[in-house]
Design a protein around this motif. Structure first.
Motif, PDB file in Angstrom:
ATOM      1  N   VAL A 462      99.968   4.009 -22.101  1.00  0.00           N
ATOM      2  CA  VAL A 462     100.556   2.708 -22.415  1.00  0.00           C
ATOM      3  C   VAL A 462      99.443   1.730 -22.756  1.00  0.00           C
ATOM      4  O   VAL A 462      98.427   1.649 -22.054  1.00  0.00           O
ATOM      5  N   ARG A 463      99.643   0.982 -23.846  1.00  0.00           N
ATOM      6  CA  ARG A 463      98.738  -0.130 -24.160  1.00  0.00           C
ATOM      7  C   ARG A 463      99.469  -1.411 -23.803  1.00  0.00           C
ATOM      8  O   ARG A 463     100.582  -1.679 -24.287  1.00  0.00           O
ATOM      9  N   ASP A 467      99.555 -10.937 -17.323  1.00  0.00           N
ATOM     10  CA  ASP A 467      99.137 -12.334 -17.198  1.00  0.00           C
ATOM     11  C   ASP A 467      98.445 -12.611 -15.872  1.00  0.00           C
ATOM     12  O   ASP A 467      98.270 -13.768 -15.488  1.00  0.00           O
ATOM     13  N   GLN A 468      98.045 -11.530 -15.154  1.00  0.00           N
ATOM     14  CA  GLN A 468      97.341 -11.638 -13.879  1.00  0.00           C
ATOM     15  C   GLN A 468      96.120 -10.720 -13.908  1.00  0.00           C
ATOM     16  O   GLN A 468      95.967  -9.881 -14.803  1.00  0.00           O
ATOM     17  N   VAL A 469      95.245 -10.847 -12.920  1.00  0.00           N
ATOM     18  CA  VAL A 469      94.039 -10.011 -12.870  1.00  0.00           C
ATOM     19  C   VAL A 469      94.334  -8.616 -12.339  1.00  0.00           C
ATOM     20  O   VAL A 469      93.462  -7.738 -12.369  1.00  0.00           O
ATOM     21  N   PRO A 551      93.464 -11.744 -17.894  1.00  0.00           N
ATOM     22  CA  PRO A 551      94.849 -12.067 -18.247  1.00  0.00           C
ATOM     23  C   PRO A 551      95.022 -12.224 -19.763  1.00  0.00           C
ATOM     24  O   PRO A 551      94.217 -12.873 -20.437  1.00  0.00           O
ATOM     25  N   GLY A 552      96.058 -11.588 -20.304  1.00  0.00           N
ATOM     26  CA  GLY A 552      96.369 -11.662 -21.718  1.00  0.00           C
ATOM     27  C   GLY A 552      95.651 -10.648 -22.579  1.00  0.00           C
ATOM     28  O   GLY A 552      96.004 -10.471 -23.752  1.00  0.00           O
ATOM     29  N   GLU A 553      94.654  -9.948 -22.037  1.00  0.00           N
ATOM     30  CA  GLU A 553      93.914  -8.971 -22.837  1.00  0.00           C
ATOM     31  C   GLU A 553      94.568  -7.599 -22.710  1.00  0.00           C
ATOM     32  O   GLU A 553      94.960  -7.183 -21.626  1.00  0.00           O
ATOM     33  N   ARG A 554      94.647  -6.888 -23.839  1.00  0.00           N
ATOM     34  CA  ARG A 554      95.286  -5.574 -23.842  1.00  0.00           C
ATOM     35  C   ARG A 554      94.297  -4.480 -23.426  1.00  0.00           C
ATOM     36  O   ARG A 554      93.126  -4.502 -23.811  1.00  0.00           O
ATOM     37  N   TYR A 555      94.836  -3.526 -22.678  1.00  0.00           N
ATOM     38  CA  TYR A 555      94.051  -2.378 -22.230  1.00  0.00           C
ATOM     39  C   TYR A 555      94.891  -1.110 -22.410  1.00  0.00           C
ATOM     40  O   TYR A 555      96.120  -1.160 -22.485  1.00  0.00           O
ATOM     41  N   VAL A 598     104.023  -4.787 -23.330  1.00  0.00           N
ATOM     42  CA  VAL A 598     103.687  -3.456 -23.814  1.00  0.00           C
ATOM     43  C   VAL A 598     103.677  -3.456 -25.335  1.00  0.00           C
ATOM     44  O   VAL A 598     104.658  -3.881 -25.976  1.00  0.00           O
ATOM     45  N   ALA A 599     102.557  -2.998 -25.911  1.00  0.00           N
ATOM     46  CA  ALA A 599     102.444  -2.834 -27.365  1.00  0.00           C
ATOM     47  C   ALA A 599     102.930  -1.432 -27.725  1.00  0.00           C
ATOM     48  O   ALA A 599     102.270  -0.427 -27.424  1.00  0.00           O
ATOM     49  N   LEU A 600     104.090  -1.341 -28.357  1.00  0.00           N
ATOM     50  CA  LEU A 600     104.748  -0.048 -28.527  1.00  0.00           C
ATOM     51  C   LEU A 600     104.017   0.876 -29.489  1.00  0.00           C
ATOM     52  O   LEU A 600     104.053   2.103 -29.307  1.00  0.00           O
TER      53      LEU A 600
END
Length: 621
Positions: A462-463, A467-469, A551-555, A598-600
């Protein structure tokens, strides 16, 4: 006996001469096992078998009292061993013989007449195998029953307990009886096997990974192989706080619990519940990392629906056994934490008999030439395969899309969000998959047009951004479709215990070989939770070192689900459910209550499909 030899030493010379002149006695041949129909036969007695309780000084001091711990074990062997019969050993090392006891009938060790010898021997191994030319040893793990010291919950002291007896059997350690007299195993043929369920199974594997000489085969049933995975999953604490300390208390005799409290306090202080990361505490409790030391064959048995010792314990160990080409065999059942004696009794006794005959008595019965793997497909419906995962299995990407599951990814810009929930139940997660809910994302396939067989370990990729650490991420693979299934979540974990009994072996006046029969619990259900998984997002790169989220960064979050072997039937739909915290799977829910996006396009599940993409297309994915 000593007085007899002294008397001979002072016999008159004439008598000695007369004795020497007497005709030689006819030499008596040593008794031997009897093999018919490819298996050893019950030609030796049980009621008259030799029973002993022995004690070995260990190499460790678990309670730090300045004295090496003493490991106690009970031996039963055919009386014919007094006349030269050489026999192998089947050992069940356990911490449970005086506390939780063993088997579905809850049998404890019992010395009924107070003579220091067992009158009641838990389980059927003694009743069945002693008459067939085996010795059976029931060993008390360190700190339990008649052994001294304190339990350490799969640390080195627990793990090395049974090795002491294997060394004694091989002449490399000294054992004494209750009178302090040294006792040797001159009746032993040099080969030993270990068997046991749950903790007992873990002790069998712990002994095997030492590479100890003389241990020829192990048969672990539903045993933990990686104790981190018993209490954790990818950084998430899955059991209550201080679980190793709790379990050590359970297996300690009540009168010794206060004495062993300092040992338990040390376990609690070092288990790392506050973060759930992998530490040296857990490395000591890993058998998977030591598989390369094994010189014994391994016959694993595990429940695919075991929520106590979850199925990743067998799979990780099995993958390493394959890597090192260890002789191996595997049974996988649809039940939960259940012994094969209670889910497939007749076939189990026959198979275990042949396995032990082959490895311990050298009987050429062909068992190692048969299919390596037995899998229960439905209640009491078994099939065999050459290996596991089933040959032909290919990791196949199945993508999460706004319109469901598919074999091609979604468009670039599509995202979907949900809110982590600490109270969402498992039923809420998986039921009504076509209804939008705020605390999950659900993706469904079209109804399948052909069976789809998954075999192995699925991986969720999942990518996402939070909004939290920190947050947890969970995933569930679901079968939506009506079918009769093993009801493994009911009482009994898939079996119903009956009032009738059947008997397996021979009796003595105090120990019978009869056990309550069982049958499978089945029900018709519209939904089946196939498998699941969870991770702490901060452990996405390492189980040892957490890394906070920005927060806000995609992983990319990649984590395995529990292994499975499952066939989705035509007309059924495959579901993948994405959640945050998972209270029914873990005791540790994330406290940040993150919103997860989630970036599908980059999010999918890699399913181990027998036949790969071609089979997925054929099934209508």
């Amino acid at each position: 006996m000593g007085r007899f030899w002294v008397g001979l030493g002072v016999l008159p010379v004439a008598i000695v001469a007369a004795l020497g002149a007497a005709a030689p006695a006819q030499a008596r041949e040593a008794p031997t096992i009897v093999i018919e129909d490819g298996v050893t036969q019950p030609v030796f007695g049980y009621a008259d078998a030799i029973r002993e309780r022995l004690f070995i000084d260990s190499t460790f001091d678990s309670d730090a009292d300045g004295l090496r711990d003493i490991i106690a074990f009970d031996v039963i062997r055919p009386r014919a061993t007094l006349d030269g019969l050489k026999v192998p050993v089947i050992m069940d090392a356990s911490p449970y013989y005086s506390t939780l006891c063993r088997g579905n009938d809850g049998e404890c060790k019992a010395d009924l007449d107070g003579d220091g010898l067992l009158d009641r021997w838990p389980l059927f191994y003694d009743n069945y195998f002693v008459p067939r030319g085996y010795a059976v040893i029931l060993l008390d793990m360190v700190g339990t029953n008649n052994s001294t010291g304190c339990p350490t919950t799969n640390a080195n002291q627990d793990n090395l307990s049974a090795k002491q007896a294997i060394n004694w059997l091989g002449g490399r350690a000294i054992a004494r009886n209750a009178a302090g007299q040294q006792v040797t195993a001159d009746w032993h043929n040099g080969k030993s096997g270990m068997v046991g369920k749950s903790y007992d199974g873990s002790l069998a594997m712990a002994t095997a990974v030492t590479g100890v000489r003389g241990l020829t085969t192990v048969v672990p049933i539903s045993g933990p192989t990686e104790y981190y995975d018993y209490t954790r999953s990818n950084g998430v604490v899955t059991r209550g706080n201080n679980y190793p300390s709790f379990l050590a208390n359970v297996v300690t005799n009540p009168e010794r619990r206060d004495y062993c409290k300092p040992v338990r306090d040390a376990l609690a202080a070092n288990d790392g519940d506050e973060h759930g990361d992998y530490t040296a505490f857990w490395n000591e409790r890993s058998y998977v990392k030591k598989v390369g030391n094994i010189t014994a064959s391994v016959f694993l048995v595990h429940g695919l629906n075991d929520d106590n010792v979850r199925p990743d314990h067998f799979s990780k160990f099995w993958y390493e056994l394959a890597r090192y080409d260890v002789p191996r065999k595997l049974w996988l059942t649809q039940t939960g934490h259940v012994d094969p004696f209670d889910f497939r009794r007749a076939e189990w006794v026959a198979t275990l008999h042949r396995w032990m005959d082959y490895w311990l008595h050298g009987v050429a019965n062909g068992i190692v030439d048969e299919p390596r793997v037995d899998i229960e497909r439905a209640a009491d419906v078994w099939e065999t395969h050459a290996d596991w995962p089933v040959p032909g299995t290919v990791g196949t990407e199945v993508w999460l899309r706004p319109d469901g599951l598919g074999l091609v990814p979604a468009a670039d810009s599509v995202t979907q969000s949900f809110q982590d929930s600490p109270t969402q139940t498992q039923n809420t997660m998986i039921l009504n998959p076509e209804t939008v809910q705020p605390n999950r994302l659900a993706y469904l396939s079209a109804p399948l047009t052909a069976p789809l067989h998954v075999s192995g370990t699925a991986v969720v990729k999942v990518r996402a951004a939070a909004d939290q650490v920190d947050t947890n991420l969970g995933a569930i693979l679901v079968d939506y479709g009506t079918a009769e299934r093993v009801n493994h979540r009911a009482s009994g974990e898939g079996i119903l215990t009956l009032t009738t009994e059947d008997c397996w072996g021979e009796d003595s006046a105090t120990d019978n070989a009869c056990y309550r029969q069982t049958q499978k619990r089945v029900h018709t259900a519209d939904v089946e939770l196939v498998t699941k998984g969870i991770m702490d997002a901060q452990n996405r790169q390492s189980l040892r070192t957490p890394t906070p989220l920005v927060p806000g960064e995609r992983y990319n979050f990649d984590f395995p689900l529990l292994p499975e072997d499952y066939v989705f039937q035509p007309g059924h739909r495959i579901g993948v459910v994405i959640v945050g915290s998972y209270p029914q799977y873990s005791s540790q829910v994330d406290q940040t209550r993150a919103t997860i996006e989630v970036a599908l396009k980059s999010s999918r599940i890699v399913l181990p499909i027998v036949g790969g993409t071609a089979a997925a297309h054929a099934a209508g994915l």
